[in-house]
Write an enzyme that holds these catalytic residues in place. Structure first.
Site, PDB file in Angstrom:
ATOM      1  N   SER A 124       1.926  -1.706   1.406  1.00 31.86           N
ATOM      2  CA  SER A 124       0.579  -1.269   0.258  1.00 31.86           C
ATOM      3  C   SER A 124       0.557   0.142   0.667  1.00 31.86           C
ATOM      4  CB  SER A 124      -0.636  -2.287   0.637  1.00 31.86           C
ATOM      5  OG  SER A 124      -1.737  -1.678   0.282  1.00 31.86           O
ATOM      6  N   TYR A 148      -6.901  -5.703   7.107  1.00 32.35           N
ATOM      7  CA  TYR A 148      -5.904  -6.271   6.242  1.00 32.35           C
ATOM      8  C   TYR A 148      -4.775  -4.902   6.218  1.00 32.35           C
ATOM      9  CZ  TYR A 148      -3.433  -5.699   1.763  1.00 32.35           C
ATOM     10  OH  TYR A 148      -2.340  -5.469   0.788  1.00 32.35           O
ATOM     11  N   LYS A 152      -0.515  -4.882   7.515  1.00 35.02           N
ATOM     12  CA  LYS A 152       0.764  -4.319   6.941  1.00 35.02           C
ATOM     13  C   LYS A 152       1.213  -3.523   7.738  1.00 35.02           C
ATOM     14  CE  LYS A 152       0.191  -6.429   3.077  1.00 35.02           C
ATOM     15  NZ  LYS A 152       1.117  -7.764   2.718  1.00 35.02           N
TER      16      LYS A 152
END
Ligand code: NAD
Ligand code: UD1
Length: 330
Positions: A124, A148, A152
């Site tokens: 992302s 989050y 990643k």
């Protein structure tokens, strides 16, 4: 070529399954339905006229996933499965670390065991944190602002270490910007199981009267109209990017931004949505959302040069198709 698609019934996964089937790939889909529905299978079948094997299992469940490898000869995996709600990741970090990291570890262990060392991973733009320079190129500094995003970034590091340890691996890391819109059939789209956090799903709920008003998180940013600017990309363009990424899986470790290179503000999105769909989106300006950044958009030239990737659909297409999905599913 047979592609294992984890999280294949989710928003981006389902659109990618359609692209893969339409381009004569065989697919095997694994999803535990935490954020998707079984009906997506029928809808992918309807759009493509093709069936595919589906397993309702958790990717973290190694025995269950190994059975999939025993049942099918897998050539490459695209790993979409994971949790993605930033706010929830701040409240429940361990849930995010467990699912996002463990699912990737288990998948890679099995890809290794079954000698299929080819992986496309869903990363992302969140890994760039608060950008110092725009547009963002793949070699910009990495830094995250929430758990989050950190999952990643850790996974990107893990995949890099894996590649360094064994250069028979071939890994493409795709850093998505902001996917919105839906397939033109209106049969699949962004359909989260809970109240949405992202802008477009929220606009859809307000436009359809399910929620009363959209809160714009801040109108005092240093942008053209004061509202936040992002690089919105049609989910079908993004899905097609995965097909191009598969061509790159010969050897090596690659990173690509998948975006359009164009930044639109929150007000741009609302006004375009209202104009093309002839529907009102009542809004109010509220405080900035914690952790938000003013602007974020890609320099997509590496993906263009090395993958031949170019987003074809414009903001009007994105807004129309997103609303079409709501109308068709009322
Ligand atoms: P989504 O929630 O719609 O899809 C994820 C799918 O994975 C869901 O169907 C869910 O049921 C499934 N899943 C989750 N954990 C699982 C597990 N342990 N085992 C099996 N299935 C599991 O999300 P999406 O928008 O399609 O995103 C796909 C990927 O792309 C995610 O990894 C996400 O972090 C990443 N991503 C998304 C965006 C975005 O804006 N949508 C942006 C950047 C990156
Ligand atoms: C968010 C995540 C990001 C993640 C991405 C995709 C945060 C801080 N960032 O990105 O890590 O990769 O989703 O899942 O959550 N907005 C409103 N009102 C709303 C919703 C959004 O004004 O109700 C604004 C935001 O302030 C932002 C823009 O709309 O300016 C886009 O927001 P959103 O769709 O949540 O995406 P990102 O913030 O880019």
């Amino acid at each position: 070529m047979r592609v294992l698609v984890t999280g294949g019934l989710g928003y981006i996964g389902s659109h990618t399954c359609v692209e893969l089937l339409n381009n004569d790939y065989e697919i095997v889909v694994v999803d535990n339905l935490v954020n998707s529905k079984m009906t997506v299978i029928d809808n992918i079948n309807k759009i493509t006229g093709k069936n595919f094997p589906f397993y309702n299992i958790d990717v973290c469940d190694k025995d269950a996933l190994e059975q999939v490898f025993k049942n099918h000869k897998i050539d490459v995996a695209i790993h979409f499965a994971g949790y993605k709600a930033v706010g929830e990741s701040v409240e429940k970090p361990l849930k995010y670390y467990e699912n996002n990291l463990l699912s990737t570890i288990v998948l890679c262990e099995l890809l290794n065991k079954y000698n299929c060392k080819k992986l496309v991973f869903s990363s992302s733009a969140t890994v760039y944190g608060k950008p110092k320079v725009l547009p963002l190129t793949e070699d910009c500094p990495l830094n995250t602002t929430n758990p989050y995003g950190t999952t990643k970034l850790i996974i990107e590091g893990m995949l890099k270490d894996l590649y360094i340890s064994d250069q028979n691996w071939s890994i493409v890391i795709l850093r998505y910007f902001n996917p919105i819109g839906a397939h033109k059939s209106g049969l699949i789209g962004d359909d989260p199981n809970n109240t949405p956090n992202n802008l477009m799903p929220y606009i859809l709920k307000v436009a359809s009267g399910e929620l009363p008003v959209l809160s714009i998180f801040g109108a005092d940013y240093d942008t053209s109209d004061g509202t936040g600017v992002r690089d919105y990309i049609h989910v079908c363009d993004l899905a097609y990017g995965h097909l191009l990424a598969l061509n790159k899986l010969n050897s090596g470790l690659y990173y690509y931004n998948l975006g359009t290179g164009i930044g639109y503000s929150v007000l741009d999105i609302i006004h375009t949505f209202e104009k093309v769909n002839q529907v009102k989106v009542p809004y109010k300006i509220v405080e900035r959302r914690a952790g938000d950044i003013a602007s974020c958009y890609a320099n997509p030239s590496k993906a263009s040069k090395e993958l031949g990737f170019k987003a074809e659909k414009n903001l009007e297409d994105m807004c129309k198709s997103a609303w079409n999905f709501v109308i068709k599913n009322r």
